[in-house]
Design a protein around this motif. Structure first.
Motif, PDB file in Angstrom:
ATOM      1  N   ASN A  23     132.348 -28.334  81.617  1.00 20.91           N
ATOM      2  CA  ASN A  23     131.916 -28.882  80.336  1.00 20.91           C
ATOM      3  C   ASN A  23     130.644 -29.712  80.524  1.00 20.91           C
ATOM      4  O   ASN A  23     130.704 -30.874  80.915  1.00 20.91           O
ATOM      5  N   PRO A  24     129.471 -29.073  80.268  1.00 24.18           N
ATOM      6  CA  PRO A  24     129.287 -27.682  79.855  1.00 24.18           C
ATOM      7  C   PRO A  24     129.447 -26.736  81.048  1.00 24.18           C
ATOM      8  O   PRO A  24     129.309 -27.178  82.193  1.00 24.18           O
ATOM      9  N   PRO A  25     129.712 -25.465  80.786  1.00 19.78           N
ATOM     10  CA  PRO A  25     129.862 -24.516  81.898  1.00 19.78           C
ATOM     11  C   PRO A  25     128.539 -24.321  82.640  1.00 19.78           C
ATOM     12  O   PRO A  25     127.507 -24.049  82.022  1.00 19.78           O
ATOM     13  N   ALA A  26     128.576 -24.504  83.947  1.00 18.72           N
ATOM     14  CA  ALA A  26     127.350 -24.381  84.736  1.00 18.72           C
ATOM     15  C   ALA A  26     127.675 -23.783  86.104  1.00 18.72           C
ATOM     16  O   ALA A  26     128.721 -24.097  86.699  1.00 18.72           O
ATOM     17  N   TYR A  27     126.774 -22.949  86.583  1.00 17.54           N
ATOM     18  CA  TYR A  27     126.943 -22.268  87.867  1.00 17.54           C
ATOM     19  C   TYR A  27     125.743 -22.540  88.761  1.00 17.54           C
ATOM     20  O   TYR A  27     124.626 -22.777  88.288  1.00 17.54           O
ATOM     21  N   SER A  68     124.616 -33.777  87.381  1.00 17.61           N
ATOM     22  CA  SER A  68     125.453 -33.195  86.332  1.00 17.61           C
ATOM     23  C   SER A  68     124.551 -32.687  85.214  1.00 17.61           C
ATOM     24  O   SER A  68     123.456 -33.222  84.993  1.00 17.61           O
ATOM     25  N   PRO A  69     124.964 -31.640  84.500  1.00 22.48           N
ATOM     26  CA  PRO A  69     124.130 -31.122  83.412  1.00 22.48           C
ATOM     27  C   PRO A  69     123.733 -32.187  82.392  1.00 22.48           C
ATOM     28  O   PRO A  69     122.586 -32.213  81.925  1.00 22.48           O
ATOM     29  N   LEU A  70     124.646 -33.086  82.058  1.00 22.83           N
ATOM     30  CA  LEU A  70     124.337 -34.120  81.072  1.00 22.83           C
ATOM     31  C   LEU A  70     123.282 -35.085  81.605  1.00 22.83           C
ATOM     32  O   LEU A  70     122.355 -35.469  80.874  1.00 22.83           O
ATOM     33  N   ALA A  71     123.392 -35.477  82.881  1.00 18.15           N
ATOM     34  CA  ALA A  71     122.409 -36.380  83.473  1.00 18.15           C
ATOM     35  C   ALA A  71     121.036 -35.721  83.559  1.00 18.15           C
ATOM     36  O   ALA A  71     120.007 -36.354  83.290  1.00 18.15           O
ATOM     37  N   THR A  77     122.635 -25.919  75.727  1.00 11.49           N
ATOM     38  CA  THR A  77     122.920 -25.125  74.536  1.00 11.49           C
ATOM     39  C   THR A  77     124.377 -24.671  74.622  1.00 11.49           C
ATOM     40  O   THR A  77     125.151 -25.190  75.428  1.00 11.49           O
ATOM     41  N   ASP A  78     124.735 -23.703  73.805  1.00 12.97           N
ATOM     42  CA  ASP A  78     126.122 -23.223  73.833  1.00 12.97           C
ATOM     43  C   ASP A  78     126.320 -22.088  74.828  1.00 12.97           C
ATOM     44  O   ASP A  78     127.359 -21.444  74.847  1.00 12.97           O
ATOM     45  N   ARG A  79     125.320 -21.844  75.669  1.00 11.14           N
ATOM     46  CA  ARG A  79     125.473 -20.784  76.662  1.00 11.14           C
ATOM     47  C   ARG A  79     125.716 -21.373  78.046  1.00 11.14           C
ATOM     48  O   ARG A  79     125.555 -22.573  78.274  1.00 11.14           O
ATOM     49  N   VAL A  80     126.085 -20.517  78.961  1.00  6.90           N
ATOM     50  CA  VAL A  80     126.326 -20.931  80.340  1.00  6.90           C
ATOM     51  C   VAL A  80     125.000 -21.303  81.004  1.00  6.90           C
ATOM     52  O   VAL A  80     123.996 -20.623  80.820  1.00  6.90           O
ATOM     53  N   LEU A  81     125.014 -22.386  81.768  1.00  8.32           N
ATOM     54  CA  LEU A  81     123.823 -22.841  82.481  1.00  8.32           C
ATOM     55  C   LEU A  81     123.827 -22.281  83.905  1.00  8.32           C
ATOM     56  O   LEU A  81     124.881 -22.135  84.521  1.00  8.32           O
ATOM     57  N   LEU A  82     122.635 -21.994  84.411  1.00  9.51           N
ATOM     58  CA  LEU A  82     122.519 -21.412  85.751  1.00  9.51           C
ATOM     59  C   LEU A  82     121.465 -22.173  86.541  1.00  9.51           C
ATOM     60  O   LEU A  82     120.311 -22.280  86.124  1.00  9.51           O
ATOM     61  N   PHE A  83     121.886 -22.727  87.679  1.00 11.47           N
ATOM     62  CA  PHE A  83     120.985 -23.421  88.590  1.00 11.47           C
ATOM     63  C   PHE A  83     120.849 -22.587  89.858  1.00 11.47           C
ATOM     64  O   PHE A  83     121.725 -21.814  90.207  1.00 11.47           O
ATOM     65  N   MET A  84     119.735 -22.785  90.564  1.00 12.25           N
ATOM     66  CA  MET A  84     119.576 -22.180  91.888  1.00 12.25           C
ATOM     67  C   MET A  84     119.326 -23.296  92.886  1.00 12.25           C
ATOM     68  O   MET A  84     118.491 -24.170  92.653  1.00 12.25           O
ATOM     69  N   ILE A  85     120.083 -23.285  93.992  1.00 12.49           N
ATOM     70  CA  ILE A  85     119.895 -24.274  95.045  1.00 12.49           C
ATOM     71  C   ILE A  85     119.224 -23.588  96.227  1.00 12.49           C
ATOM     72  O   ILE A  85     119.637 -22.515  96.657  1.00 12.49           O
TER      73      ILE A  85
END
Length: 229
Positions: free
Chosen positions: A190-194, A115-118, A128-136
């Protein structure tokens, strides 16, 4: 028959079969280019490997395209190795300075750590207050799509927008090459993440014969390209 000569013959047959294991279909070449274009925009790379072959299932292409990106390695199918092996390998990777998680993605074990928080608590992510982007990313048949669906399921359970966040969006299958396109999937509100989902990637030419055979034995390479010695 002489056991020694039989062993030598088996060894030669193994080496011949291993040297002829190569699989780099067109969709991998296309995806490779798209990965190189998008990797600059991601906040974190999630590399999925097979816990049974931790070195052989490393994505060699990753070192080329993402040298400066933070990464966490997910060793999936951890239920297929012993607890002792898991502890030993975990200690090894800690000494290498790698951030790792061992999981059985079918059960969703330990995936709360993604999770983003972990990840922020581990120092791998700055929220931050922007959308997070991960690549798998990973070699074929390591369970990337299963990891994605498990993460989506966690996000769905925590979100009040359940009608907008279907649990399974990535196709899965016990064969390589199921995912063929690069796509973007939301897994957290929450937070927004893709997640940028990518097809399983192999090198155009496998450099390690034994590694290639291990990949074939664990289903990362299509049976049709393996010499049935």
């Amino acid at each position: 028959a002489n056991p020694t000569s039989s062993a030598r013959m088996a060894g030669r047959m193994f080496e011949f079969a291993a040297k002829n294991i190569n699989w780099f279909p067109g969709h991998m070449a296309s995806a490779r280019q798209k990965i190189e274009e998008r990797v600059r925009m991601v906040d974190l790379i999630i590399e999925v490997r097979d816990a049974r072959i931790p070195h052989s299932s490393a994505c060699a292409h990753l070192n080329h395209v993402a040298q400066r990106k933070k990464r966490i390695i997910i060793f999936n199918k951890a239920d297929l190795i012993t607890a002792r092996e898991t502890r030993a390998w975990s200690e090894y990777w800690a000494k290498q300075g790698e951030e790792v998680i061992y999981t059985d993605a079918l059960k969703g074990d330990s995936l709360a750590q993604l999770s983003p928080l972990a990840l922020s608590k581990r120092g791998l992510l700055k929220i931050t207050d922007r959308v997070l982007l991960f690549m798998i990313i990973g070699v074929p048949n390591t369970g990337k799509s299963t990891v994605i669906n498990a993460l989506r399921g966690r996000g769905r359970n925590r979100s009040n927008k359940r009608d907008k966040l279907r649990s399974n969006v990535a196709s899965t299958g016990a064969r390589p090459g199921v995912t063929r396109q690069v796509s973007t999937i939301q897994f957290s509100f929450n937070p927004p993440a893709y997640l940028v989902d990518t097809p399983g990637m192999l090198s155009p030419r496998l450099q390690n014969d034994l590694g290639g055979y291990k990949l074939a034995l664990t289903g990362a390479v299509k049976d049709a390209v393996v010499d049935p010695v």
